[in-house]
Design an enzyme around this catalytic site. Sequence first.
Site, mmCIF file in Angstrom:
data_model
loop_
_atom_site.group_PDB
_atom_site.id
_atom_site.type_symbol
_atom_site.label_atom_id
_atom_site.label_comp_id
_atom_site.label_asym_id
_atom_site.label_seq_id
_atom_site.Cartn_x
_atom_site.Cartn_y
_atom_site.Cartn_z
ATOM 1 N N SER A 1 -19.258 43.288 -16.031
ATOM 2 C CA SER A 1 -19.009 44.329 -15.416
ATOM 3 C C SER A 1 -19.607 45.478 -16.189
ATOM 4 O O SER A 1 -19.765 45.709 -17.290
ATOM 5 C CB SER A 1 -17.629 44.634 -15.034
ATOM 6 O OG SER A 1 -17.020 44.942 -16.215
ATOM 7 N N LYS A 2 -20.025 46.377 -15.541
ATOM 8 C CA LYS A 2 -20.597 47.729 -16.129
ATOM 9 C C LYS A 2 -19.556 48.375 -16.926
ATOM 10 O O LYS A 2 -19.876 48.928 -18.018
ATOM 11 C CB LYS A 2 -21.085 48.417 -14.987
ATOM 12 C CG LYS A 2 -21.305 50.092 -15.465
ATOM 13 C CD LYS A 2 -22.456 50.755 -14.961
ATOM 14 C CE LYS A 2 -22.808 51.851 -15.806
ATOM 15 N NZ LYS A 2 -22.734 52.953 -15.394
ATOM 16 N N ARG A 3 -18.344 48.462 -16.404
ATOM 17 C CA ARG A 3 -17.153 49.192 -17.195
ATOM 18 C C ARG A 3 -17.147 48.491 -18.599
ATOM 19 O O ARG A 3 -17.031 49.205 -19.578
ATOM 20 C CB ARG A 3 -16.001 48.870 -16.449
ATOM 21 C CG ARG A 3 -14.907 49.802 -16.789
ATOM 22 C CD ARG A 3 -13.630 49.634 -16.133
ATOM 23 N NE ARG A 3 -13.177 48.097 -15.589
ATOM 24 C CZ ARG A 3 -12.643 47.416 -16.358
ATOM 25 N NH1 ARG A 3 -12.401 47.907 -17.687
ATOM 26 N NH2 ARG A 3 -12.402 46.256 -16.116
#
Length: 493
Positions: free
Chosen positions: A247-249
């Site tokens: 995920s980007k996070r």
Amino acid sequence: MDERVIVRFAPSPTGYLHIGGARTAIYNWLYAKKMGGKFILRIEDTDAERSTQESIMGILDGLKWLGIEWDVGPYFQSEYIEEHKTAAQKLLDSGAAYKCFCTKEKLDQKREQARQEKRDTKYDGTCRDLTPEQIAGKETRELPFVIRLKVPQDGGSVTFEDKVYGFIEKRHEDIEDFVIVRSNGQPLYVLSNTVDDIHDGITHILRGQDGLANTPKQILIYRALNAKIPQFSHMSLTLDTKKAKISKRKHGEIVAVDFYRKHGFLPWAFVNFLVLLGWSTSESTQIFTKDELIEAFSFEGLNKSNSIFDVRKDDPKFFTDPKAISINSHYIRNLPIEDIFPFVKMELKKAGKWDTSFDGDKREWFLNTMDLIRSRFNFTTDFVTLGRAYFSNDFPINEKALKKNILKHKTLKDWFPMLANTLEAVKIFNLETSEQVIRDLAEKHEIKAGILINGIRTAVTGQAVGPGLFDVLVAIGQERVVARLRKATDYFE
Ligand code: GLU
């Protein structure tokens, strides 16, 4: 005769093109190519608040860089809202959907109560069987309403065969009468997406795993609209080495396709890598040309188990995937040199090291030099970093190499100018003559040829390793070699 295959990639433009999205696009594109079908690009931009122009451009650029070409589109879901509304009206008219006037407060209250009593919290169907008179009455009072799909209460179920996840069954009683149009008249995604797929005549839907939960509802819409239900497939997830969803996070830029472009991946190498992240053939082959991949691809090869993307254990934002690197270096080292040329040109341009002669009278030299140095390279960017000394006089020197190959041998301070003079005097500067001169000198003065060779390599390329020294000297050329050896005495200052 089989119907023609029509597939689509339907990204929501709310961020950049990430590796999961790219995989979805690639698989659909491969399938269309294989089946002689059609690949549609549909931008699902109905969420006006989260969709951005920048994201749309990023998605299109990313696909173009990967070499994924669509046959139709891009078209924008937001331009078809009227069609989605018409479908909702059709569902109302046929009795497959109904207007629900329950207020949010009332619904929240009922849900809370059901939760406390440990009952099912799904919508209780209050408005499901309103009489035409009751509806008319509420309408004259201009009460706001949503439109809900009437899920059959017949003890039946929705079933489908997902090509990846297999047989899936969801009982009607476990699906609530879900909302398809909001009280402000906006169709919900579950409706728009389905109506577009029907409109486009999509025959096979292959998408991310998050679509799986929506599928039973969408099949109910297909049924209610009397539309032909496509074949569904959902891709497994991509996890990192610690089994966390990519995920980007958590992983930052390395989830974006653009990261790999900047990092020096060749587009096809990256496609090859992404395809193998979740798909395999019975053969052990890892490297596929475009035609081979189109030939080999099938939905059956998609893995149900999640794929693993390697990132550094102590820093998940750090890309290290060895398979990605080895696939890219395979292409860097083996593709026809002309195929890599444009990418290296671009990297040199970016670094301000491009010279027009490289594509003019020095083109042959440039290609030969690329060919010589690439055998140790993994990325197109390596030509500019590790290979900079071949294309520019302004190159950095590797600190370790400097210490080990130059500074440790103080006598080189005297040898460098002497070598420079001798090499300068060589009439025909080639592999044999340059080697001869250096070996003669070493012999005459009883110094180890290895010390000279390593010292010269570091002085003229800034590196400790590289191709055979005499090839290096010829590639860099007499004049530049001589000048660099003279200048190398400065290192001792
Ligand atoms: N717009 C959806 C997404 O980006 C795609 C859903 C689908 O492919 O049906 O996740």
